[in-house]
Design a protein around this motif. Structure first.
Motif, mmCIF file in Angstrom:
data_model
loop_
_atom_site.group_PDB
_atom_site.id
_atom_site.type_symbol
_atom_site.label_atom_id
_atom_site.label_comp_id
_atom_site.label_asym_id
_atom_site.label_seq_id
_atom_site.Cartn_x
_atom_site.Cartn_y
_atom_site.Cartn_z
ATOM 1 N N THR A 141 -7.324 6.779 -59.996
ATOM 2 C CA THR A 141 -7.114 5.332 -59.941
ATOM 3 C C THR A 141 -6.436 4.919 -58.647
ATOM 4 O OG1 THR A 141 -4.994 5.494 -61.123
ATOM 5 C CG2 THR A 141 -6.975 5.155 -62.452
ATOM 6 N N LEU B 3 -9.035 4.903 -55.733
ATOM 7 C CA LEU B 3 -9.882 3.720 -55.835
ATOM 8 C C LEU B 3 -9.099 2.454 -55.498
ATOM 9 C CD1 LEU B 3 -11.902 4.614 -59.056
ATOM 10 C CD2 LEU B 3 -12.733 4.621 -56.699
ATOM 11 N N SER C 23 -10.321 -0.065 -52.608
ATOM 12 C CA SER C 23 -10.560 -1.458 -52.952
ATOM 13 C C SER C 23 -9.737 -2.388 -52.070
ATOM 14 C CB SER C 23 -10.220 -1.687 -54.426
ATOM 15 O OG SER C 23 -10.301 -3.049 -54.768
ATOM 16 N N PHE D 184 -10.603 -3.102 -58.497
ATOM 17 C CA PHE D 184 -9.885 -1.832 -58.496
ATOM 18 C C PHE D 184 -8.493 -1.932 -57.856
ATOM 19 C CE2 PHE D 184 -14.297 -0.464 -58.956
ATOM 20 C CZ PHE D 184 -14.184 0.457 -59.978
ATOM 21 N N ASN E 284 -8.489 -1.154 -63.214
ATOM 22 C CA ASN E 284 -8.925 0.066 -62.534
ATOM 23 C C ASN E 284 -8.896 1.243 -63.513
ATOM 24 O OD1 ASN E 284 -8.987 2.452 -61.020
ATOM 25 N ND2 ASN E 284 -7.811 1.607 -59.333
#
Length: 476
Positions: A335, A338, A342, A351, A364
């Motif tokens: 997470t 990402l 993002s 995200f 996310n």
């Protein structure tokens, strides 16, 4: 700012001053709540259990008792890379791990490819260890109450279940997602407790296993020669994946320039010592020909050595707790990577949205947990493990190269840690990773190439025009 000479090219870069400016404004910042001890436990928690509870059934039949040298090769490779991670983490203390380091040292296009590698490392690794958790849960239920979850509900298609689904693996991912949604500090405390338990369980295995140690089990020591040792090294490297999870927490620790290197190196030392003790105990307690095909293998070894069921029950229970912590930390790492991608505009903004209450990326986490649970429920373990190793080794190569690039480009920036014997150790790290990649199956190479090709399509059709470094940036 980004490199003005390459503001629209594939290798445009974020500068360290860009990252410092973002930190100063606090825009999209995650909460700093993780201590040095908790961060070390994140490294240990994401590593111990990733492979040590199941890797013997595939590695020992390949190398024989000489698998101990395979562990040493994998440990040296991980150690060299950990030193490189320590330097970059202390120089660029931001969320995103290798992805962020690549964006700063090499450029945007390579960074998104590395991000794809990290998705394999963290996302697919989370699925793989969830599958393993299902095996040990079944073993624990069998040894304690004499029940087993039916194969159709505990094995993925292609893993002996026909059209089955691995339901326990899906449940585990969901539980970890709920804990992460509650907040990072709560997750870190829970992980620290589980790490202490898993170290105690593996120490128990080593102690009990050594009571059944026999030199006869070490003969012949290397039945498959050097080639077997090398092949097993590539498999075993899966057991060291996760150390770099420490660097995904760059924005959530206190004093990251000092804390990150200490936690990385401490986690490496703890993990290596545990692995070597467990390996020596296991191969001394059981003939190498008996490892193949064992599920919940460490529990079976204890049952064989002691002739009693209680040590194997304790180990299976410890494995259930241990693998829970691995799943928790690898899901966390996914997470955060990402989140960083993002925030840079390379993937959708959802995200990087942070909950006002917990300061955690809740949406996310839910999205990642959904897709990881699909992998865990419907793909067999062997398929997942090879892809994880490939993605991780490529990311490790980029980190080692990044140390050399940043030393040349920005020799005067503040570094909380420096790789000793520069540039020898980063070069050795690259060579060691290339060697392990060469031992992986050709099918893994093909699937990896397809994955990178798909990522390239994403970049040219979506990410490039929405990048935060794009002068005429598109939104959405």
């Amino acid at each position: 700012m980004s490199d003005p000479s390459n503001s629209s090219g594939l290798l445009r870069r974020k500068s360290i001053s860009d990252i410092a400016a973002l930190e100063a404004t606090g825009e999209g910042r995650l909460k700093r709540s993780i201590t040095t001890f908790q961060l070390t436990c994140i490294g240990v928690g994401s590593t111990v259990g990733t492979g040590i509870f199941f890797i013997f059934s595939s590695a020992v039949p390949v190398a024989g008792p000489a698998v101990i040298f395979s562990f040493v090769i994998a440990a040296v490779t991980a150690g060299l890379t950990a030193l490189c991670y320590a330097e970059l983490a202390s120089s660029i203390p931001a969320s995103g791990s290798t992805y962020t380091y690549t964006y700063t040292t090499i450029g945007e296009f390579v960074a998104i490819l590395v991000g794809a590698c990290l998705i394999l490392e963290y996302g697919v690794s989370t699925a793989a260890v969830s599958v393993l958790w299902s095996q040990y849960l079944n073993d624990l239920l069998d040894r304690t109450v004499g029940l087993r979850i039916p194969d159709v509900l505990s094995h993925a298609p292609g893993d002996g279940a026909g059209f089955g689904v691995n339901l326990p693996a899906i449940v585990l991912v969901a539980l970890c997602a709920v804990l992460l949604i509650r907040g990072t500090s709560e997750s870190a405390r829970a992980n620290a407790v589980m790490v202490v338990i898993k170290i105690g369980i593996l120490a128990m295995f080593a102690i009990v296993g050594f009571t059944g140690f026999s030199l006869e089990n070490l003969e012949p020591f290397a039945p498959f020669g050097v080639a077997g040792v090398g092949a097993a090294s590539g498999l075993i490297f899966f057991s060291f994946i996760g150390l770099d999870a420490v660097s995904t927490a760059g924005e959530e620790v206190h004093n990251p320039k000092r804390t990150l290197p200490i936690a990385l190196i401490s986690a490496l030392v703890v993990v290596t010592l545990i692995y070597l003790l467990v390996t020596m105990s296991a191969i001394g307690a059981q003939k190498y020909t008996e490892f193949e095909g064992q599920e919940a293998g460490l529990a079976e070894i204890l049952q064989y050595v002691t002739g009693s069921s209680w040590p194997s029950i304790v180990l299976s229970a410890g494995a259930v707790v241990s693998i829970f912590s691995v799943t928790l930390v690898t899901l966390y790492g996914q997470t955060r990577i990402l989140f960083a991608m993002s925030r840079d505009g390379l993937i959708p903004a959802v995200f990087s949205q942070v909950s006002p209450r917990s300061l955690a990326p809740v949406k996310n986490t839910i999205i990642v947990a959904f897709f990881v649970s699909l992998l865990a429920g419907f793909l067999p373990l062997d398929f997942l493990a090879d892809l994880v190793s490939m993605g991780t080794l490529v990311a490790f190569i980029v980190v080692s190269a990044g140390v050399i690039i940043l030393r040349r480009r920005e020799p005067n920036i503040e570094r909380g840690f420096k790789v000793p014997l520069y540039p020898v150790l980063p070069i050795l790290s690259i060579c060691a990773c290339l060697y392990l990649i060469s031992t992986l199956h050709i099918q893994t190479w093909i699937l990896f190439a397809v994955w990178l090709a798909a990522t390239s399509v994403l970049y040219f059709t979506y990410s490039r025009r929405r990048s935060a470094l794009e002068p005429n940036r598109l939104q959405g």
